[in-house]
Design a protein around this motif. Structure first.
Motif, PDB file in Angstrom:
ATOM      1  N   UNK A   1       0.714  -1.294   0.280  1.00  0.00           N
ATOM      2  CA  UNK A   1      -0.396  -0.254   0.447  1.00  0.00           C
ATOM      3  C   UNK A   1       0.981   1.149  -0.216  1.00  0.00           C
ATOM      4  N   UNK A   2       1.239   1.976  -1.605  1.00  0.00           N
ATOM      5  CA  UNK A   2       2.339   2.436  -1.401  1.00  0.00           C
ATOM      6  C   UNK A   2       1.825   3.913  -1.010  1.00  0.00           C
ATOM      7  N   UNK A   3       0.258   4.427  -0.894  1.00  0.00           N
ATOM      8  CA  UNK A   3      -0.095   5.689  -0.730  1.00  0.00           C
ATOM      9  C   UNK A   3       0.050   5.667   1.106  1.00  0.00           C
ATOM     10  N   UNK A   4       0.024   4.595   1.960  1.00  0.00           N
ATOM     11  CA  UNK A   4       0.391   4.404   3.046  1.00  0.00           C
ATOM     12  C   UNK A   4       1.264   4.655   3.559  1.00  0.00           C
ATOM     13  N   UNK A   5       1.937   3.872   2.924  1.00  0.00           N
ATOM     14  CA  UNK A   5       3.604   4.370   3.094  1.00  0.00           C
ATOM     15  C   UNK A   5       4.180   5.742   2.995  1.00  0.00           C
ATOM     16  N   UNK A   6       3.675   6.475   1.345  1.00  0.00           N
ATOM     17  CA  UNK A   6       3.990   7.919   1.946  1.00  0.00           C
ATOM     18  C   UNK A   6       3.740   8.927   2.767  1.00  0.00           C
ATOM     19  N   UNK A   7       2.432   8.358   2.942  1.00  0.00           N
ATOM     20  CA  UNK A   7       1.581   9.033   3.931  1.00  0.00           C
ATOM     21  C   UNK A   7       2.368   8.882   5.472  1.00  0.00           C
ATOM     22  N   UNK A   8       3.032   7.825   5.245  1.00  0.00           N
ATOM     23  CA  UNK A   8       3.196   7.278   7.427  1.00  0.00           C
ATOM     24  C   UNK A   8       5.107   8.001   6.914  1.00  0.00           C
ATOM     25  N   UNK A   9       5.563   7.742   6.433  1.00  0.00           N
ATOM     26  CA  UNK A   9       7.012   7.572   6.236  1.00  0.00           C
ATOM     27  C   UNK A   9       7.915   8.965   5.008  1.00  0.00           C
ATOM     28  N   UNK A  10       6.916   9.540   4.354  1.00  0.00           N
ATOM     29  CA  UNK A  10       7.848   9.855   3.550  1.00  0.00           C
ATOM     30  C   UNK A  10       6.686  11.166   3.216  1.00  0.00           C
ATOM     31  N   UNK A  11       6.026  11.888   3.895  1.00  0.00           N
ATOM     32  CA  UNK A  11       4.498  13.140   3.516  1.00  0.00           C
ATOM     33  C   UNK A  11       5.561  14.415   2.978  1.00  0.00           C
ATOM     34  N   UNK A  12       5.192  14.355   1.537  1.00  0.00           N
ATOM     35  CA  UNK A  12       6.294  15.391   0.563  1.00  0.00           C
ATOM     36  C   UNK A  12       5.921  16.865   1.302  1.00  0.00           C
ATOM     37  N   UNK A  13       5.335  16.842   2.512  1.00  0.00           N
ATOM     38  CA  UNK A  13       5.219  18.417   2.691  1.00  0.00           C
ATOM     39  C   UNK A  13       6.068  18.448   3.698  1.00  0.00           C
ATOM     40  N   UNK A  14       5.551  17.782   4.974  1.00  0.00           N
ATOM     41  CA  UNK A  14       6.916  16.993   6.203  1.00  0.00           C
ATOM     42  C   UNK A  14       8.666  17.000   5.719  1.00  0.00           C
ATOM     43  N   UNK A  15       8.226  16.329   4.795  1.00  0.00           N
ATOM     44  CA  UNK A  15      10.590  16.449   3.924  1.00  0.00           C
ATOM     45  C   UNK A  15      10.471  17.874   3.892  1.00  0.00           C
ATOM     46  N   UNK A  16       9.815  18.980   3.348  1.00  0.00           N
ATOM     47  CA  UNK A  16      10.679  20.015   2.746  1.00  0.00           C
ATOM     48  C   UNK A  16      10.422  20.741   4.241  1.00  0.00           C
TER      49      UNK A  16
END
Length: 242
Positions: A11-26
């Protein structure tokens, strides 16, 4: 096959949301992260310098003809090699309680340098001792036959060659120190003293998301990957020179 299955069914959507959320990366990539990265590098370099100096002294003591020197060095090495680094950090964190008013210079950097350096010196001592023993004894005997004192022969003949021999494992120890610097969090440092792991943990808790911790983890790779490449090149150069 299992890797392909895991990639296609995750579930890549969930993985990105938990581990690599774009706005939090920035939001994570900024001055605070750079300060934590700089602190990690400073902690590592200081501990490495301390460990190299004290480790060399311990290695010479281990090879000494004076029995008490050998016993003392061996006891120190075995003790700190068998003790988890986090226990050493906890012990140093308790020093102000055990000895009120006690201050280590350049705190918190001095505290980290000494605590982590003491652990590193135990491992480096054995590596340096092996390097010294790998230098052909004939070179020392030739230097002594020319009237060179034993101490000068060690400084000018043996140690330079020994350090060239052990350069790859010493660089590996530096990589391990980078990772061990993540244990600094147990000292309860202020924000200005945060290293990458402490920064990532605090930011992740504040945002209820693991993205900042993942970003901090990638920063460790920025330090360790070049060192890993350097180790490979040093080992290749050493193999070619044989």
């Amino acid at each position: 096959m299992l890797l392909v299955l895991a990639i296609t069914t995750a579930n890549w959507g969930q993985i990105i949301d938990v581990f690599a959320r774009p706005e939090l990366v920035r939001a994570t990539v900024g001055p605070a992260l750079l300060r934590a990265l700089g602190n990690t590098i400073l902690y590592t370099i200081g501990a490495f310098v301390f460990g190299m100096f004290f480790g060399t002294l311990l290695a010479l003591m281990r090879l000494s003809e004076i029995a008490p020197y050998r016993w003392l060095a061996r006891a120190y090495i075995e003790f700190f090699r068998g003790l988890p680094a986090i226990v050493v950090f906890i012990a140093f964190g308790l020093l102000p309680i055990a000895f009120p008013g006690m201050l280590i210079p350049f705190d918190p950097y001095g505290t980290v340098w000494v605590a982590l350096g003491m652990v590193a010196s135990a491992y480096l001592a054995e590596t340096i001792r092996a390097g010294i023993q790998a230098v052909p004894k004939g070179q020392v005997e030739a230097a002594r036959s020319l009237g060179m004192p034993a101490g000068m022969a060690m400084r000018k003949i043996v140690l330079p060659q020994a350090f060239r021999i052990i350069l790859p494992p010493i660089t590996n120890e530096l990589i391990l120190l980078v990772k061990d610097s993540s244990l600094v969090y147990v000292l309860g440092l202020s924000m200005s003293g945060y290293e990458l792991t402490k920064f990532g943990r605090e930011a992740s808790q504040a945002n209820a998301n693991l993205t900042p911790l993942v970003v901090a983890g990638f920063c460790y790779l920025l330090i360790t990957l070049p060192l890993t490449v350097l180790v490979g090149r040093l080992e290749s150069s050493a193999a070619k020179s044989k």
